[in-house]
Structure formats: C-alpha cells, structure tokens
Design a protein around this motif. Structure first.
Motif: not given
Length: 131
Positions: A19-35, A53-62
């Motif tokens: 769960e911790r790594r999944r959340l890291l991906v959910a918020f890290g990928v959009p951050l890297v994309f943005c930067l 929006g991408l971060a919100a979408y990724l956060y909802t993945r199971r």
C-alpha cells in the motif's frame, strides 16, 4: 509471451504491491510528470491541473498493477495530448514559430508518450490471452 517477460513484469508489479509503495507511485508519477513538462514548456497551470487529476485517478486504483499501469499509460497519453495542444496553439495563435519548428523542439513528448503507453499496456498484462 516469453517466460522472461512474464517474470520481469511480475518483478516490476511486485515491487509496487504494498500500500505504501502504491501510494508513492500514485503521487510520485504525477509529480515527475508535472516537473518534466513544466521544465520544457510554458503551459503553466494546465500541467498542474492535469497532474492533479492524474494523481486523483491513480489514488482510486485498487492494486499496484492497476496503479502502475494507469500511471504509465496516463502520463503517456497526457504527453501526446499536450504535444498536440501545443502544436494547435502555435498555429491558432499565429505564433512566429513554425509548426515544424515546434514539432522538432518537442519531438521527445510524443516519443516518450508512445513508450509510456506501451509500458502501461505491458504492465497491465492486457495481452494475457497469449499466455
């Protein structure tokens, strides 16, 4: 699909299954994309809103697999869409830059987008019927 490819995908997806790594991906990928996009364009708040929006979408993945696949494919799709939007703006605004010049300057966006879309498809395992 060959066994080394399956084991590589299993290794990549397995590294995101907690769960911790999944959340890291959910918020890290959009951050890297943005930067990455903000460092090479002047699109401003649009990129920040899309990354949010991408971060919100990724956060909802199971699952980790869904999160990683959606992050890769979503970033790729956004890169291609922003490339096309940028070309449209160059033409519609009557910019002094030519379309060919803008396309040459931003050639990495659709290239990286295509690679990310392919990686997202590979991680998702959408080709399981061949297994």
């Amino acid at each position: 699909m060959s066994p080394p490819s399956r084991s590589a995908r299993r290794l990549v997806v397995g590294s995101v299954d907690t769960e911790r790594r999944r959340l890291l991906v959910a918020f890290g990928v959009p951050l890297v994309f943005c930067l990455a996009v903000l460092s090479s364009s002047n699109l401003g708040y649009l990129v920040v809103v899309l990354a949010g929006g991408l971060a919100a979408y990724l956060y909802t993945r199971r699952t980790g697999r869904e999160t990683l696949a959606a992050g890769l494919a979503g970033s790729g799709l956004l890169l291609v869409a922003l490339f096309l939007l940028h070309l449209y703006w160059v033409g519609a605004r009557g910019s002094t830059e030519s379309l060919a010049g803008a396309a040459a300057r931003l050639w990495g966006w659709p290239s990286a987008g295509a690679v990310l879309l392919a990686l997202g498809y590979w991680v998702s395992g959408a080709d399981r019927s061949a297994e």
